[in-house]
Motif scaffolding. Structure first.
Motif, mmCIF file in Angstrom:
data_model
loop_
_atom_site.group_PDB
_atom_site.id
_atom_site.type_symbol
_atom_site.label_atom_id
_atom_site.label_comp_id
_atom_site.label_asym_id
_atom_site.label_seq_id
_atom_site.Cartn_x
_atom_site.Cartn_y
_atom_site.Cartn_z
ATOM 1 N N MET A 1 0.854 -1.199 0.000
ATOM 2 C CA MET A 1 0.000 0.000 0.000
ATOM 3 C C MET A 1 0.884 1.240 0.000
ATOM 4 S SD MET A 1 -3.095 0.947 2.586
ATOM 5 C CE MET A 1 -2.041 1.112 4.015
ATOM 6 N N ALA A 2 0.581 2.220 -0.833
ATOM 7 C CA ALA A 2 1.402 3.412 -0.963
ATOM 8 C C ALA A 2 1.388 4.228 0.326
ATOM 9 C CB ALA A 2 0.897 4.279 -2.123
ATOM 10 N N ALA A 3 2.517 4.875 0.581
ATOM 11 C CA ALA A 3 2.614 5.706 1.770
ATOM 12 C C ALA A 3 1.803 6.981 1.585
ATOM 13 C CB ALA A 3 4.088 6.045 2.036
ATOM 14 N N ILE A 4 1.386 7.543 2.699
ATOM 15 C CA ILE A 4 0.615 8.785 2.650
ATOM 16 C C ILE A 4 1.551 9.973 2.461
ATOM 17 C CG2 ILE A 4 -0.943 10.284 3.955
ATOM 18 C CD1 ILE A 4 -1.975 7.766 5.370
ATOM 19 N N THR A 5 2.667 9.951 3.174
ATOM 20 C CA THR A 5 3.607 11.064 3.101
ATOM 21 C C THR A 5 4.462 10.962 1.848
ATOM 22 O OG1 THR A 5 5.198 9.812 4.414
ATOM 23 C CG2 THR A 5 3.705 11.279 5.607
ATOM 24 N N GLU A 6 5.082 12.066 1.486
ATOM 25 C CA GLU A 6 6.008 12.086 0.359
ATOM 26 C C GLU A 6 7.376 11.587 0.819
ATOM 27 O OE1 GLU A 6 5.507 13.022 -2.880
ATOM 28 O OE2 GLU A 6 3.376 13.111 -2.388
ATOM 29 N N PRO A 7 8.165 10.973 -0.074
ATOM 30 C CA PRO A 7 9.532 10.612 0.309
ATOM 31 C C PRO A 7 10.374 11.866 0.482
ATOM 32 C CG PRO A 7 9.186 10.236 -2.037
ATOM 33 C CD PRO A 7 7.854 10.608 -1.464
ATOM 34 N N LYS A 8 11.193 11.901 1.517
ATOM 35 C CA LYS A 8 12.042 13.064 1.763
ATOM 36 C C LYS A 8 13.499 12.647 1.772
ATOM 37 C CE LYS A 8 9.069 16.435 3.987
ATOM 38 N NZ LYS A 8 8.960 17.432 5.067
ATOM 39 N N LEU A 9 14.331 13.433 1.079
ATOM 40 C CA LEU A 9 15.751 13.133 0.949
ATOM 41 C C LEU A 9 16.572 14.059 1.820
ATOM 42 C CD1 LEU A 9 16.003 12.901 -2.963
ATOM 43 C CD2 LEU A 9 15.262 11.138 -1.355
ATOM 44 N N ILE A 10 17.625 13.493 2.410
ATOM 45 C CA ILE A 10 18.586 14.291 3.159
ATOM 46 C C ILE A 10 19.969 13.748 2.799
ATOM 47 C CG2 ILE A 10 18.484 12.813 5.219
ATOM 48 C CD1 ILE A 10 18.869 15.371 6.905
ATOM 49 N N SER A 11 20.973 14.608 2.772
ATOM 50 C CA SER A 11 22.291 14.171 2.330
ATOM 51 C C SER A 11 23.377 14.601 3.305
ATOM 52 C CB SER A 11 22.600 14.739 0.939
ATOM 53 O OG SER A 11 23.903 14.390 0.531
ATOM 54 N N GLY A 12 24.398 13.731 3.432
ATOM 55 C CA GLY A 12 25.618 14.124 4.106
ATOM 56 C C GLY A 12 26.519 14.834 3.115
ATOM 57 N N ASN A 13 27.785 14.966 3.445
ATOM 58 C CA ASN A 13 28.716 15.705 2.593
ATOM 59 C C ASN A 13 29.500 14.827 1.625
ATOM 60 O OD1 ASN A 13 28.235 18.348 3.750
ATOM 61 N ND2 ASN A 13 29.295 17.614 5.582
ATOM 62 N N ALA A 14 29.278 13.508 1.663
ATOM 63 C CA ALA A 14 30.110 12.600 0.873
ATOM 64 C C ALA A 14 29.917 12.783 -0.628
ATOM 65 C CB ALA A 14 29.835 11.153 1.273
ATOM 66 N N ASN A 15 28.664 12.957 -1.072
ATOM 67 C CA ASN A 15 28.399 13.104 -2.503
ATOM 68 C C ASN A 15 27.131 13.926 -2.719
ATOM 69 O OD1 ASN A 15 28.280 12.826 -5.286
ATOM 70 N ND2 ASN A 15 28.721 10.630 -5.277
ATOM 71 N N LEU A 16 27.243 15.214 -2.404
ATOM 72 C CA LEU A 16 26.101 16.119 -2.550
ATOM 73 C C LEU A 16 25.638 16.236 -3.996
ATOM 74 C CD1 LEU A 16 26.750 19.113 -0.119
ATOM 75 C CD2 LEU A 16 24.614 17.842 -0.344
ATOM 76 N N THR A 17 26.590 16.149 -4.930
ATOM 77 C CA THR A 17 26.243 16.254 -6.350
ATOM 78 C C THR A 17 25.272 15.153 -6.746
ATOM 79 O OG1 THR A 17 28.432 17.185 -6.803
ATOM 80 C CG2 THR A 17 27.178 16.360 -8.682
ATOM 81 N N LEU A 18 25.559 13.923 -6.326
ATOM 82 C CA LEU A 18 24.670 12.804 -6.629
ATOM 83 C C LEU A 18 23.326 12.970 -5.943
ATOM 84 C CD1 LEU A 18 24.013 10.035 -7.808
ATOM 85 C CD2 LEU A 18 25.211 8.987 -5.872
ATOM 86 N N ALA A 19 23.334 13.416 -4.684
ATOM 87 C CA ALA A 19 22.082 13.610 -3.938
ATOM 88 C C ALA A 19 21.173 14.608 -4.655
ATOM 89 C CB ALA A 19 22.387 14.080 -2.520
ATOM 90 N N LYS A 20 21.757 15.697 -5.127
ATOM 91 C CA LYS A 20 20.969 16.706 -5.845
ATOM 92 C C LYS A 20 20.450 16.162 -7.178
ATOM 93 C CE LYS A 20 23.390 20.636 -3.746
ATOM 94 N NZ LYS A 20 24.369 21.733 -3.961
ATOM 95 N N SER A 21 21.258 15.324 -7.831
ATOM 96 C CA SER A 21 20.824 14.716 -9.094
ATOM 97 C C SER A 21 19.655 13.763 -8.870
ATOM 98 C CB SER A 21 21.989 13.957 -9.747
ATOM 99 O OG SER A 21 23.032 14.843 -10.107
ATOM 100 N N ILE A 22 19.712 13.005 -7.769
ATOM 101 C CA ILE A 22 18.610 12.097 -7.438
ATOM 102 C C ILE A 22 17.333 12.895 -7.173
ATOM 103 C CG2 ILE A 22 17.751 10.465 -5.708
ATOM 104 C CD1 ILE A 22 20.651 9.472 -5.397
#
Length: 339
Positions: A1-22
């Motif tokens: 069953m689908a979640a009610i809330t939206e998925p939320k992303l948070i990133s450390g400093n290891a690969n911010l470029t990839l996190a922003k691309s995702i």
């Protein structure tokens, strides 16, 4: 069953470029803006790591994007401390998205009185309050069993298969997939099956750690364009030496596809001076300027597959569907549209 809330992303400093691309890819799929949660991950003067999350995450489905690459210990601690901050802020579910899983090479006791550090790291991740792990091409598949929580291990081979079909179009009959060591045969065989190519192996023998004494090619590579496949390129010593042996055995060209571009020490210089025509890596580890400027190194993105995997986890749908090359064709639309 689908979640009610939206998925939320948070990133450390290891690969911010990839996190922003995702986040950008997820925005395209969702038809709405998906941004990284506003937070600060920084260090005190004594290098202690401090995390502060500025947004309300109570009851949210959280995804921490953090490879545990060099510096492995710092990036691992960032992951654990972010997870602790989210758990204490009443996040509903916490998934660790670890594109590159550090300490994976320490997956067994190779000799007496040595640790199994991969198991220790698995314990730390679980105890930090993380509910699920999403990673890419674990060095050893059995590491999934070190966790008492679900682990989704994605594979780069379907992405590599798409890339090979595009860049070696018209030359598929001349291709030979090569495992640069016996331990990587299963990985190489998987890619060979995907592109319907024969398989060869380079048998590597070491006198001591870090020093290769002898290499022997198992299989006929004469007249073939050889594509070596491995899960990581650290110092590039094995790949460079294997490429020389393949050329001496009659190969016309040698290329390499490796998932994780660790690129320690003089790896970039070694690749530049090697007989390899190209080395393809993913952006699971933030590439250095030296890596990005090397004409022989090409980087393929992992943001499309990670974005889709996160959405599948959030929706409660299959992640294993992403193991198939055909599934990735629409996900990587535009990159290989002229296949």
């Amino acid at each position: 069953m689908a979640a009610i809330t939206e998925p939320k992303l948070i990133s450390g400093n290891a690969n911010l470029t990839l996190a922003k691309s995702i986040a950008r890819r997820m925005s395209m799929h969702r038809g709405m803006s998906v941004n990284l949660v506003d937070a600060r991950v920084e260090r005190f003067n004594d290098q202690e790591i401090f995390v502060e999350v500025y947004e309300n995450v109570r009851g949210e489905d959280m995804y921490i994007i953090q490879p545990t690459s060099n510096p492995a210990n710092d990036n691992l601690m960032e992951l654990l401390i972010i997870a602790d901050a989210l758990r204490r802020s009443s996040a509903d579910r916490i998934t660790a998205v670890i594109p590159y899983f550090g300490y994976a090479r320490q997956d067994r006791r190779a000799k007496a009185r040595t640790p199994i550090s991969a198991k220790l790291v698995a314990n730390l991740i679980t105890e930090a309050g993380i509910d699920r792990v999403l990673t890419l091409d674990l060095h050893a598949a059995q590491i999934q069993g070190f966790f008492d929580i679900p682990v989704d291990n994605l594979y780069a081979s379907p992405i590599f298969a798409l890339d090979i079909e595009h860049h070696f179009k018209g030359a598929k009959d001349d291709l030979m997939i090569v495992s640069p060591d016996v331990g990587g045969v299963a990985r190489a065989r998987e890619l060979a099956k995907r592109i319907v190519a024969p398989l060869a192996i380079v048998d590597k023998r070491r006198e001591k750690a870090g020093e290769i004494s002898e290499m022997t090619v198992i299989g006929n590579v004469a007249g073939k364009k050889c594509i070596m496949v491995d899960d990581m390129c650290d110092t590039a010593g094995t790949l460079s030496k294997a490429a020389e042996v393949l050329m001496e055995s009659g190969a016309t060209e040698v290329h390499a596809y490796t998932t994780h571009g660790v690129m320690s020490g003089s790896a970039v210089e070694r690749i530049t001076n090697s007989v390899m025509k190209s080395v393809v890596i993913t952006d699971s580890i933030e590439p250095t300027e030296a890596v990005k400027s090397c004409p022989k190194i090409r980087i393929v993105p992992t943001a499309p597959i990670f974005a889709q995997a996160i959405l599948n986890i959030w929706n409660g749908t299959s992640v294993s569907s992403l193991f198939e090359t055909n599934t990735l064709v629409p996900i990587y639309e535009g990159m290989y549209q002229n296949r």
